[in-house]
Design an enzyme around this catalytic site. Structure first.
Site, PDB file in Angstrom:
ATOM      1  N   PRO A 182      11.314  -1.557   7.987  1.00 34.84           N
ATOM      2  CA  PRO A 182      12.446  -1.415   7.067  1.00 34.84           C
ATOM      3  C   PRO A 182      13.027  -2.780   6.679  1.00 34.84           C
ATOM      4  CG  PRO A 182      12.790  -0.122   9.084  1.00 34.84           C
ATOM      5  CD  PRO A 182      11.571  -0.961   9.306  1.00 34.84           C
ATOM      6  N   ARG A 196      -6.008   3.548  -5.601  1.00 32.70           N
ATOM      7  CA  ARG A 196      -6.139   4.149  -6.935  1.00 32.70           C
ATOM      8  C   ARG A 196      -6.251   3.108  -8.042  1.00 32.70           C
ATOM      9  NH1 ARG A 196      -1.671   4.516  -9.939  1.00 32.70           N
ATOM     10  NH2 ARG A 196      -2.301   6.386 -11.058  1.00 32.70           N
TER      11      ARG A 196
HETATM   12  C1  JCQ Z   1       8.918   1.015   6.540  1.00 29.98           C
HETATM   13  N1  JCQ Z   1      10.586   1.580   5.275  1.00 29.98           N
HETATM   14  C2  JCQ Z   1      10.861   2.069   6.482  1.00 29.98           C
HETATM   15  C3  JCQ Z   1      10.565   1.497  12.202  1.00 29.98           C
HETATM   16  C4  JCQ Z   1      10.984  -0.542  13.398  1.00 29.98           C
HETATM   17  C5  JCQ Z   1       8.271  -2.882  12.927  1.00 29.98           C
HETATM   18  O1  JCQ Z   1       9.493  -2.352  13.295  1.00 29.98           O
HETATM   19  C6  JCQ Z   1       9.800  -1.073  12.902  1.00 29.98           C
HETATM   20  C7  JCQ Z   1       8.993  -0.309  12.057  1.00 29.98           C
HETATM   21  C8  JCQ Z   1       9.368   0.971  11.721  1.00 29.98           C
HETATM   22  C9  JCQ Z   1       8.507   1.792  10.837  1.00 29.98           C
HETATM   23  O2  JCQ Z   1       8.644   1.486   9.451  1.00 29.98           O
HETATM   24  C10 JCQ Z   1       9.712   2.040   8.761  1.00 29.98           C
HETATM   25  C11 JCQ Z   1       9.822   1.712   7.320  1.00 29.98           C
HETATM   26  N2  JCQ Z   1       9.457   0.944   5.310  1.00 29.98           N
HETATM   27  O3  JCQ Z   1      10.538   2.731   9.305  1.00 29.98           O
HETATM   28  C12 JCQ Z   1      11.367   0.740  13.043  1.00 29.98           C
END
Ligand code: JCQ
Length: 237
Positions: free
Chosen positions: A85, A149
């Site tokens: 995120p 795609r």
């Molecule tokens: C990806 N929007 C949301 C969640 C921590 C690497 O650290 C973390 C990764 C995540 C998974 O990815 C998402 C995400 N784009 O939540 C928490």
């Protein structure tokens, strides 16, 4: 294009590659998807991949040593992408850029996150939107779908034209098929007129109208012609 997906949940990724257009692209040899279980790179007898956070607090953090072994075992890559995120927003423009590469490594985190030192072993951090998921797997699949795609031969020529219309930065025009009337809603007459130039103009105006109504933020960056700007000033658009 080769995709290497590093995940603790390979079973979540695999079905996506065994169905649909992605599977056909693999069969045609246009893409290759290598799904690897990060746990295989743990070296202790319990196959541990996470640990408690330094400084305390809830949850677990993925270990840098395990994740870096997985990244290095994936071999040379044009990009090593961590789904997070906190990453740069994923856009159609980024999809077009990534679709031109030969090997993408997609790193899916789970738990509360990954040890921050992993940052030095990836080429970028990418976010698929402003929300928190339970892991990066859906993000990796989004990048796979959006880039695959764009690779020539993966989707039908007819469909790739439509993608062009999105890359101009506008929302798509509305589509219709049979029946001509459904519960009081008719297909716009222009579409059955056979006037191809008029239809193209109507579709462009509809794309502008929809974008203005639903995503005015997109209009600022869209590639607009002088005619588009005139239409946008009109009451009906
Ligand atoms: C990806 N929007 C949301 C969640 C921590 C690497 O650290 C973390 C990764 C995540 C998974 O990815 C998402 C995400 N784009 O939540 C928490």
């Amino acid at each position: 294009m080769k995709y290497t997906i590093l995940t603790l949940f390979p079973d979540l990724i695999r079905p996506w590659t065994e169905e649909s257009i992605v599977q056909k692209a693999i069969q045609k040899g246009l893409i290759e998807v290598d799904i690897r279980d990060i746990r295989a790179y743990s070296e202790d007898k319990h196959k541990t991949v996470d640990d408690t956070p330094y400084g305390g607090g809830a949850g677990m953090v993925m270990r840098v040593d395990v994740v870096v072994r997985a990244l290095e075992a994936a071999g040379p890559a044009d990009e090593r992408i961590l789904l997070s995120p906190a990453g740069a927003p994923f856009t159609q423009r980024m999809a077009e850029e990534l679709a031109r590469k030969s090997h993408l490594v997609l790193l899916c985190g789970r738990y509360e996150g990954i040890d921050a030192r992993v940052e030095h072993f990836v080429t970028r951090e990418v976010s698929i939107g402003d929300y928190v998921l339970m892991g990066g797997e859906l993000g990796a699949l989004v990048i796979l779908e959006a880039t695959a795609r764009l690779i020539p031969g993966v989707i039908k020529e007819a469909e790739s034209h439509q993608q062009d219309s999105f890359s101009t930065g506008l929302l798509d025009y509305p589509h219709y098929t049979r029946p001509p009337e459904f519960r009081g809603q008719s297909v716009p007459e222009i579409l059955t007129s056979g006037h191809h130039a008029k239809i193209a103009e109507w579709r462009r105006k509809q794309a502008l109208k929809r974008t203005k109504e639903r995503r005015p933020d997109l209009l600022e960056k869209a590639e607009l012609t002088a005619k588009d700007l005139v239409w946008l000033e009109e009451e009906s658009t």
